[in-house]
Each structure stands twice: as C-alpha cells, then as structure tokens.
Motif scaffolding. Structure first.
Motif, PDB file in Angstrom:
ATOM      1  N   ARG A  21       7.046   9.083  -9.485  1.00 40.74           N
ATOM      2  CA  ARG A  21       5.860   8.258  -9.302  1.00 40.74           C
ATOM      3  C   ARG A  21       4.759   9.090  -8.643  1.00 40.74           C
ATOM      4  NH1 ARG A  21       4.889   2.451  -6.066  1.00 40.74           N
ATOM      5  NH2 ARG A  21       2.986   1.971  -7.251  1.00 40.74           N
ATOM      6  N   THR A  24       1.511   3.953   2.402  1.00 41.37           N
ATOM      7  CA  THR A  24       1.072   2.559   2.293  1.00 41.37           C
ATOM      8  C   THR A  24       0.055   2.201   3.374  1.00 41.37           C
ATOM      9  OG1 THR A  24       2.975   1.837   3.604  1.00 41.37           O
ATOM     10  CG2 THR A  24       3.207   1.785   1.204  1.00 41.37           C
ATOM     11  N   GLY A  41      -2.903   1.510   1.157  1.00 40.39           N
ATOM     12  CA  GLY A  41      -2.687   0.949  -0.179  1.00 40.39           C
ATOM     13  C   GLY A  41      -1.402   0.166  -0.245  1.00 40.39           C
ATOM     14  N   ASP A  42      -1.338  -0.799  -1.170  1.00 43.98           N
ATOM     15  CA  ASP A  42      -0.115  -1.582  -1.294  1.00 43.98           C
ATOM     16  C   ASP A  42       0.857  -0.882  -2.242  1.00 43.98           C
ATOM     17  OD1 ASP A  42      -0.201  -3.142  -4.149  1.00 43.98           O
ATOM     18  OD2 ASP A  42      -2.213  -2.805  -3.344  1.00 43.98           O
ATOM     19  N   GLU A  92       2.544  -1.682  -4.823  1.00 41.30           N
ATOM     20  CA  GLU A  92       2.427  -1.864  -6.272  1.00 41.30           C
ATOM     21  C   GLU A  92       1.404  -0.936  -6.909  1.00 41.30           C
ATOM     22  OE1 GLU A  92       4.347  -3.627  -8.431  1.00 41.30           O
ATOM     23  OE2 GLU A  92       5.554  -3.726  -6.602  1.00 41.30           O
ATOM     24  N   HIS A  93       0.389  -0.534  -6.161  1.00 45.83           N
ATOM     25  CA  HIS A  93      -0.722   0.217  -6.766  1.00 45.83           C
ATOM     26  C   HIS A  93      -0.895   1.615  -6.180  1.00 45.83           C
ATOM     27  CE1 HIS A  93      -1.926  -3.371  -8.942  1.00 45.83           C
ATOM     28  NE2 HIS A  93      -1.803  -4.058  -7.830  1.00 45.83           N
ATOM     29  N   GLU A 130      -2.897   5.012  -7.915  1.00 48.95           N
ATOM     30  CA  GLU A 130      -3.680   4.633  -9.097  1.00 48.95           C
ATOM     31  C   GLU A 130      -5.149   5.015  -8.987  1.00 48.95           C
ATOM     32  OE1 GLU A 130      -3.027   0.518  -9.979  1.00 48.95           O
ATOM     33  OE2 GLU A 130      -0.859   0.783 -10.282  1.00 48.95           O
ATOM     34  N   LYS A 131      -5.643   5.208  -7.778  1.00 47.80           N
ATOM     35  CA  LYS A 131      -7.056   5.569  -7.602  1.00 47.80           C
ATOM     36  C   LYS A 131      -7.177   6.667  -6.554  1.00 47.80           C
ATOM     37  CE  LYS A 131      -7.873   1.974  -4.092  1.00 47.80           C
ATOM     38  NZ  LYS A 131      -8.033   2.908  -2.956  1.00 47.80           N
ATOM     39  N   ASP A 166      -7.723   8.105  -3.223  1.00 44.02           N
ATOM     40  CA  ASP A 166      -7.713   7.671  -1.827  1.00 44.02           C
ATOM     41  C   ASP A 166      -8.219   8.805  -0.949  1.00 44.02           C
ATOM     42  OD1 ASP A 166      -6.616   5.031  -2.052  1.00 44.02           O
ATOM     43  OD2 ASP A 166      -4.666   5.931  -2.472  1.00 44.02           O
TER      44      ASP A 166
END
Length: 312
Positions: free
Chosen positions: A31, A279, A282-283, A285-286, A289-290, A292
């Motif tokens: 991931r 975390t 960010g949460d 689940e995501h 994805e962007k 940070d």
C-alpha cells in the motif's frame, strides 16, 4: 537499558516516482501509505509503502531524484533489503508473479540461513524474499485491497544487508552501542539481531574491500531502526554522542521523531520513534491518496505542487 525492537523503515533513491509507484503497488502489492515530499528538499517526492497503515518495520520509502544517474556498486553501502513472506508456498506464488511481470529473480535459493528468493526492482535495487516461518511484526496488518492474496502478502522487513570494509567497526557499533546480538560469523560475514531469534531486526554485515559504492537510482540511502518514544530517542542521542559519532540531534518529521548518525564506514543510520504515525493527518481508508505536507510546509503547498509531476 533501552533496546531496539527492530527496523523502522529503509529509504532509497528512485529516478521516476510514477514507475516506482507502479512496481511497489501493482507488482509487490504494497500500500502507498504516504505521498509527501523530502522535508529537507521539498522539490522532490518522498513516497512510503507498507502494510495497511505503514506500520514501523514495514515501510519502504523513496526519494525521487529525476536527474540521478546509475548506481556503481561497491563497498561501504547498504546493499540488500530482506522482505518477509509467510511460507515456502508464498515463494512459489512470487516466482510465478515475478515471471509474469518480467522481474529479474534468482529462483528459490537460500539467504542468511533461510529459504529465499533474490530479486531486483526495475532500477536494480537488490532485495530478497525470506520465508518468515511464523515470524512477523506483531502490529503488521493485511492490506485488503492489495492484488496479492493475504496468505502471500509481504509482511514487512527482514534481514538488511550492509557491505563494509571494516566489519569489526560496524560490529562494535551494533553490539557495544546499540546492544545487538551477534548470532553468527565467518571471515566474510556476520549476522546481528536487535531481538535475539527474530529476523525483523536482523542485519547481515558482509566484508568487501574495494572502492565505495557510488549511489544512484536503486541505491539505499539509509536504514532507520525503531524506538518507542522521544524519551528513548533522547537516550540514544546521548549514546551516539558518547561513542564519538556526530548526531543530527532530534528532528521532528511530524510522522515520527528521529536522529541521524554515520558509523565508522560511513553507513547512515536513523533512529526513529514508532509514533505518531501516518494517520496523524489522514484516515486509514484514504492513506496515500493525496499529497500530504507537514504543517510547516503547508503554506507552500501551491509552490511545492507546481514542481512535482503528478502521480496516479
């Protein structure tokens, strides 16, 4: 006396973040847990791959340097990364997967007394899959959306190989300062473990004369080892200084705090805290994805993004 519970992360150099992103997500099934920038040079990406949350001990990180040249292999360098897989059956799965994706590999062999398979990423970074036989980091979490079945997923870092001219110097740093245990040795190689009997804190030190490695794409920049918190980090800062090494002092990386030092062969080590982790901004689940950015860089977001090539 504090001890080192294992590896934290390991950081490498890539020429192309998009190609790197494809290999580590689509081929290795990891991931991407954080897409951020090098805090010391925000013009370059810093990508983190790992388990579901990027747990300490699972993180492979890459700095993108588009102008970087080839690595010229040599001594006084971190030269191979071990990655744990659950079983010998997993190696057969990975052999088939590597063949399908044209990944250069050795076939099933042995490494550091374990059933293994050596392989390289597209930039020549040297790695090895190691059969864990039940050993894994307690907090490792399955990544449910990985293309790799849970029973064959990479379960974090195992043995890390370091090649040096002065094996005894590095051995002394590991055992006398960091309290690693030497578990085997011959003329050309010694194996050390931060937790006796556990591969996720293992360092394989190889002796090699000759010119030092000239780093480039596919080279390893540094190895980070774990501590629980800032109190322990302060303790290790004092140990590094008492040993006569230069310490960077404690640096706040937002996702963890750490310090850096070079041992006598020039190998760069980082000592990093387990938390607060990815975390913090960010949460689950995501994650990844962007883009940070740590708070101190947030006001420069527009300027920083303008210099980066978008990643899928």
């Amino acid at each position: 006396m504090y001890t080192i519970p294992g590896h934290h992360h390991i950081s490498m150099v890539t020429k192309n973040a998009n190609e790197n992103n494809r290999f580590y997500r689509e081929v290795l099934g990891l991931r991407r847990v954080k897409m951020t920038v090098n805090q010391d040079d925000p013009s370059m990406y810093h990508l983190f791959y790992g388990d579901k949350t990027g747990s300490p001990g699972t993180e492979l990180t890459f700095f993108e340097i588009p102008m970087v040249g080839h690595t010229h292999r040599g001594t006084n360098a971190i030269t191979r990364i071990g990655l744990l897989v659950p079983s010998e059956e997993s190696l057969h799965y990975w052999e088939e997967r590597f063949d399908k994706n044209n990944v250069l590999h050795s076939g099933i062999t042995t490494y550091a007394n374990r059933t293994a398979m050596k392989f390289e990423d597209p930039e020549g970074l040297q790695m090895v899959l190691l059969v864990a036989d039940g050993e894994k980091i307690d907090h490792w979490e399955t990544w449910e959306k990985s293309d790799v079945p849970a029973k064959h997923q990479i379960q974090g870092m195992g043995s890390v190989e370091i090649t040096v001219r002065r094996l005894d110097k590095l051995a002394s740093t590991l055992t006398d300062m960091l309290d690693y245990t030497e578990v085997s040795r011959n003329e050309r190689e010694a194996i050390f473990q931060s937790v006796p009997g556990q591969v996720f804190g293992e360092i394989v030190v190889k002796y090699l004369e000759g010119p030092s490695e000239r780093p480039g794409r596919g080279s390893i920049h540094h190895l980070a080892i774990r501590v629980k918190n800032e109190e322990e980090l302060r303790f290790w800062d004092e140990q590094v200084k008492e040993r006569g090494f230069h310490s960077s002092g404690i640096v706040d990386r937002f996702y963890f705090k750490s310090l850096y030092f070079r041992e006598s062969n020039g190998i760069l080590f980082e000592i990093a805290t387990d938390g607060p982790g990815f975390t913090v901004d960010g949460d689950v689940e995501h994650l990844g994805e962007k883009l940070d950015l740590p708070p101190f860089l947030e006001e420069r977001r527009t300027e920083i993004k303008a210099k980066l090539t978008p990643i899928e």
